[in-house]
Design an enzyme around this catalytic site. Structure first.
Site, short mmCIF file in Angstrom:
data_model
loop_
_atom_site.label_atom_id
_atom_site.label_comp_id
_atom_site.label_asym_id
_atom_site.label_seq_id
_atom_site.Cartn_x
_atom_site.Cartn_y
_atom_site.Cartn_z
N HIS A 17 0.84 -1.19 0.00
CA HIS A 17 0.00 0.00 0.00
C HIS A 17 0.88 1.24 0.00
O HIS A 17 2.04 1.20 0.41
CB HIS A 17 -0.92 -0.01 1.22
CG HIS A 17 -1.98 -1.05 1.14
ND1 HIS A 17 -2.97 -1.18 2.09
CD2 HIS A 17 -2.23 -2.02 0.22
CE1 HIS A 17 -3.77 -2.18 1.76
NE2 HIS A 17 -3.34 -2.71 0.63
N GLU A 73 0.87 3.87 1.87
CA GLU A 73 1.35 4.26 3.21
C GLU A 73 2.55 3.41 3.61
O GLU A 73 3.52 3.92 4.16
CB GLU A 73 0.25 4.06 4.26
CG GLU A 73 -1.06 4.73 3.95
CD GLU A 73 -2.06 3.80 3.28
OE1 GLU A 73 -3.22 3.77 3.72
OE2 GLU A 73 -1.69 3.12 2.30
N CYS A 78 -2.07 -0.91 7.59
CA CYS A 78 -1.34 0.36 7.45
C CYS A 78 -1.52 1.23 8.69
O CYS A 78 -0.60 1.93 9.09
CB CYS A 78 -1.78 1.09 6.19
SG CYS A 78 -1.15 0.32 4.68
N CYS A 92 -6.03 1.07 5.65
CA CYS A 92 -6.54 -0.21 6.14
C CYS A 92 -5.98 -0.45 7.55
O CYS A 92 -5.13 0.30 8.02
CB CYS A 92 -6.13 -1.35 5.19
SG CYS A 92 -4.35 -1.72 5.24
#
Length: 146
Positions: free
Chosen positions: A72, A74, A103, A100
């Site tokens: 992801h 992040e 993260c 999410c």
């Protein structure tokens, strides 16, 4: 709205627009996500969703399902910090999609104090965890970012 709040919101809108432009670097077809980590008005890291370094730049399989090893945005921004001389302690993360839960855990551990995002995801467990950890969470609608 007082002047300091108006200034912060203007900065937040600029950085979230920059994160959405950064998302264009992603090779993912289903969704492109961008992230910036900002500290003392300086961008100290950036990331977008994609495969790990050295892997092919294909995020989805033949059935258009995201491959399990795609990182992801992040996570990419936070791991980039780990390889630099910068510290994300006390910083703000600007990300185009709400984090999410996985993260969110990284954000908490990285010492990030604020998260600004512009698209809501169907699951809110990441946002809930951030709030539980005392992290300021700000939603700026993508329509405000034009």
């Amino acid at each position: 709205m007082d002047e300091a709040k108006a200034k912060q919101e203007a900065l937040d809108l600029r950085y979230i627009r920059m994160a959405s432009i950064w998302a264009e670097n992603s090779y993912c077809r289903r969704r492109q996500v961008g992230a910036l980590i900002v500290k003392d008005k300086m961008i100290i890291s950036d990331g977008y969703n994609g495969t790990p370094s050295g892997f092919e730049n294909v995020c989805e399989d033949e059935q258009n399902v995201t491959k399990p090893y795609v990182l992801h945005a992040e996570a990419n921004a936070i791991t980039k910090i780990a390889r630099s001389n910068n510290s994300s302690d006390g910083s703000t993360l600007y990300v185009t999609a709400s984090p999410c839960i996985e993260c969110a855990k990284l954000i908490i551990q990285a010492g990030i104090r604020r998260v600004v995002y512009s698209e809501k995801y169907r699951l809110e467990d990441g946002i809930d965890l951030l709030r539980r950890a005392g992290i300021e969470v700000v939603y700026l609608s993508a329509t405000n970012n034009v």
